[in-house]
Each structure stands twice: as C-alpha cells, then as structure tokens.
Design an enzyme around this catalytic site. Structure first.
Site, PDB file in Angstrom:
ATOM      1  N   PHE A 141       0.868  -1.181   0.000  1.00 24.94           N
ATOM      2  CA  PHE A 141       0.000   0.000   0.000  1.00 24.94           C
ATOM      3  C   PHE A 141       0.902   1.227   0.000  1.00 24.94           C
ATOM      4  CE2 PHE A 141      -2.336   3.552   1.687  1.00 24.94           C
ATOM      5  CZ  PHE A 141      -3.504   3.492   0.950  1.00 24.94           C
ATOM      6  N   ASP A 226       9.658   3.011   1.516  1.00 27.95           N
ATOM      7  CA  ASP A 226       8.452   3.762   1.876  1.00 27.95           C
ATOM      8  C   ASP A 226       8.294   3.682   3.393  1.00 27.95           C
ATOM      9  OD1 ASP A 226       5.934   4.695   2.487  1.00 27.95           O
ATOM     10  OD2 ASP A 226       4.895   3.547   0.927  1.00 27.95           O
ATOM     11  N   LYS A 255       3.069  11.520   6.708  1.00 23.98           N
ATOM     12  CA  LYS A 255       2.297  11.327   7.935  1.00 23.98           C
ATOM     13  C   LYS A 255       2.901  12.039   9.139  1.00 23.98           C
ATOM     14  CE  LYS A 255      -0.107   7.183   6.378  1.00 23.98           C
ATOM     15  NZ  LYS A 255      -1.321   7.894   5.962  1.00 23.98           N
TER      16      LYS A 255
END
Length: 405
Positions: A141, A226, A255
């Site tokens: 994801f 990531d 984030k």
C-alpha cells in the site's frame, strides 16, 4: 436522533462514500485521548495511521504552527522563504542523506519517488527511454493515485480505475529470490515498505531488507524505502530499516512528518539521485511551504532527542508481550509488528475486524480493521503505560465475550 447520528447522516448525505468510518464523531482531542460530540472519551489506538505519532494537540507542534501562522504560510516555490533551507538541511541530516524534495501527501511523495527513479534510470543508469521497470511487492500500500493503484494487488484499491500505468513488476513480499529473478538491466528501482501496514503490519523475514540492499547495490538499482507509516519513531527506531542496519538510496516520508497538524511529505536521497531534477520538471504549489516547514522542523527536533524512539521500543515490547499471551487461546491467531505497531489476527468465528473494532469502540477504544478479521493497533507514541494496559484490558474483555460481544 442523537447528535452523533445527526452529524453522520448529514455527512453521508453530502460526501462521497469513499470511506467507511466507525460511527463516532470526534470533537476534540489531547494526547492519546479523543472526545466525541456527546462528551464521551475514547483512547486513540490508531494515531491517524501514524500521522499522530506525537499525540493530538502536541504543545510544541501547535506552538510552532501558531508562531508561523502569524508570519507567512505560503509563498509557493516561485520565491524562497526563510524556513525552507533549514527544513531541507535538518531532514537530510536526520536521514543521513544529502537532499530533500518536499511534497504534501504520502501519495505525492511516492509519485515523486517513481518519477525520480525513472529519470535517474534514463539520465544516469542509461536505460533506454520508456523501458524503465520498478519492482514492487504484492500486498503493498503506497497510496491511491492512478499510477500507484496500477501496481496494487488489492482489488478494492484497483478495480475500475484502468487503464493502468505500465512499468512495474510485482513479486511476493519477503521473497528475496523472487526479487532477484525479477531484476533485469532495465530495472531502475525496488520500492518496498520495510513493514507492510495496510496488509496487516507484516514484518518481512529476518535478513530480507539486508538482502534487498545487497542485490540493489550489485545491480545498480535504487532501493526506495516507503517509511511513510513505519518511519519517524513508530517501530522504536527513527526508521524501520534500521532494525536490519540498512540504509536505502531513498526514503519516502509523510504522515508523522507533519505531526498531525499539516500534511507534509518528502523524498530524501543523495545529490546524485535527486540532482536529476531540473527547474520546471516537477513540483507542487504547497510543497515545502513555510507552515509545513515550521511544523516539520519541530518534529525533527523532537526526534533528535531519541526519547520517542525509546518510548516506542519499551512500550512496544510490553504491547507485544501482552498481545502474544493471547495467541493460541482460541481468540487470536497471530500477532505481528514492531514497536508501538501491531497487527492482530482475530479468530474469524469471533467476528470480522470491523465488528471487533465496533465492540472496542463501545468500550472506549478506537482501532481500525483491515483485511478480514485483522485489527491494527498503533497508538500515539506519547501514550501512558496505564492507558495502554487499559486498552489491552478492553481487548481481552471483547475477545472473552465471544461472537456476540
């Protein structure tokens, strides 16, 4: 109709149904706790998918944002501003890298990483134009843009968004042999999550990341990590790659970099890699804006102390010990994760992940489900041990109550 029902009904009537939130309406929050419109308190055990690593309303971050709000919030990259240089230098230093390309959201940063890898492949490695390949892992994801969902294996994320972007090779996560076999002379990058979050907090086999690093060096391929969810303290280290002593060619961050205050993301790499970009070839109006830089600079300063990483490591050990005791007792099939991050596979007969999340919500604990009967646990790193234990107590109570909850 209650205030909660009224607000949810209004939202459902006027917003696209691309999310299925739990039926709670948050009105305020502080630290690890949130309060809804009815005045009920809930312990946040999700932390905005790691965007709120430092808790809700963190005073240092709010003060940094307020101070910058009084000065200047946006210039666009058409002009320089006085927070940009410090942000780039300090983030690069935190990562042990040389250069930063700031964006806003995680998906934008992944898109930037993909574009950078392709451009590097053509201009530096010498791959024939239009033939660059990037290897990714199944069950990944990385975001939801059309290019990113082109290499997703999740039908819900991918269906009905074609035609899909070519140039990606998907291999099983954690399988270094399959990755090696997929590499060709046209491979420009391997893009991986050091821990797969959306897939259920999947930790790869020991030595996997180190082998990926070895293979990419041997074949002159960029290793892109990531760390949007796993980075910036979540796993007990600044970056999850550190658990195997691995330094990738490129970090993708987001984030927690914005502290849950503003969206901030970035690609961090060497001058040899990010130096392929030239003026006008890539950018973002809001990328690296003064407000984002001010908040992110405070995040970087907080991470430099190491206290949040240490807290995540110590409380994470406690969390995983307690969750591990539930495995094999007829309620929990497996537990995975690192630091204050766990995926818990509930025995399906007790309920779906959604149902377990709803039962925990009724007891004042907020988590989120993923893929069947799995729930994710990722509280703010500032959570107290007593609060963490209370949340675990609620989970045990829900599991003990059985299918009817």
């Amino acid at each position: 109709m209650s205030r909660t029902q009224d607000v949810i009904a209004s939202a459902e009537a006027r917003s696209a149904h691309n999310y299925h939130p739990l039926p709670v309406v948050i009105a305020s929050a502080e630290g690890a706790w949130m309060t809804d419109v009815e005045g009920r308190r809930f312990l946040d055990m999700l932390a905005g998918y790691s965007a709120l690593n430092f808790g809700h309303g963190n005073r240092r971050l709010i003060d940094a944002a307020k101070a910058q709000l009084e000065r200047v919030t946006l210039t666009s990259r058409a002009f320089h501003h006085d927070r940009f240089a410090d942000f780039c230098a300090q983030l690069a230093d935190l990562c042990g890298m040389e250069m930063v390309l700031p964006m806003n959201t995680g998906a934008e940063a992944i898109e930037t990483a993909v574009k950078t890898a392709r451009k590097w492949g053509y201009r530096v490695k010498g791959v024939p134009d239009g033939t660059a390949k990037i290897i990714v892992a199944a069950d990944n994801f990385h975001g939801r843009t059309t290019t990113i969902v082109s290499f997703s294996t999740d039908p819900e994320a991918r269906a009905d968004y074609g035609p899909y972007t070519p140039g990606f090779e998907i291999v099983p996560y954690g399988d270094a042999t399959a990755l090696e076999e997929a590499m060709t002379d046209n491979t420009v990058a391997v893009l991986l999550e050091p821990i797969q979050g959306e897939a259920g907090v999947l930790v790869p086999p020991p030595g996997y990341l180190a082998r990926v690093r070895e293979l990419t060096r041997e074949r002159n391929v960029l290793f892109i990590a990531d760390e949007i969810q796993s980075g910036l303290g979540r796993t007990g280290r600044t970056f999850a790659c550190e658990h195997e002593g691995v330094v990738p060619d490129m970090y993708v961050l987001g984030k927690a970099l914005g502290g849950g205050v503003v969206p901030v993301s970035a690609v961090v790499s060497s001058a040899a890699v990010l130096g392929v970009h030239r003026p006008g070839e890539h950018g973002s109006t809001f990328g690296g804006n003064p407000l984002a830089c001010a908040v992110a600079l405070e995040v970087i300063a907080m991470l430099r102390t190491g206290e949040y990483q240490q807290r995540a490591a110590e409380l994470g050990d406690h969390l995983h010990h307690e969750l591990g005791l539930l495995v094999g007792g007829g309620a929990v099939e497996a537990v995975r994760g690192r630091g204050l991050w766990a995926g818990v596979d509930i025995v399906p007969s007790l309920g779906t992940g959604r149902q377990i999340s709803e039962r925990l919500m009724e007891r004042g604990v907020l988590v989120k489900d993923t893929h069947g009967s799995t729930i994710r646990i990722a509280p703010p790193l500032v959570i107290g041990k007593e609060d963490l234990d209370w949340a675990l107590e609620q989970l045990r109570a829900v599991l003990k109550a059985g299918p009817t909850g």
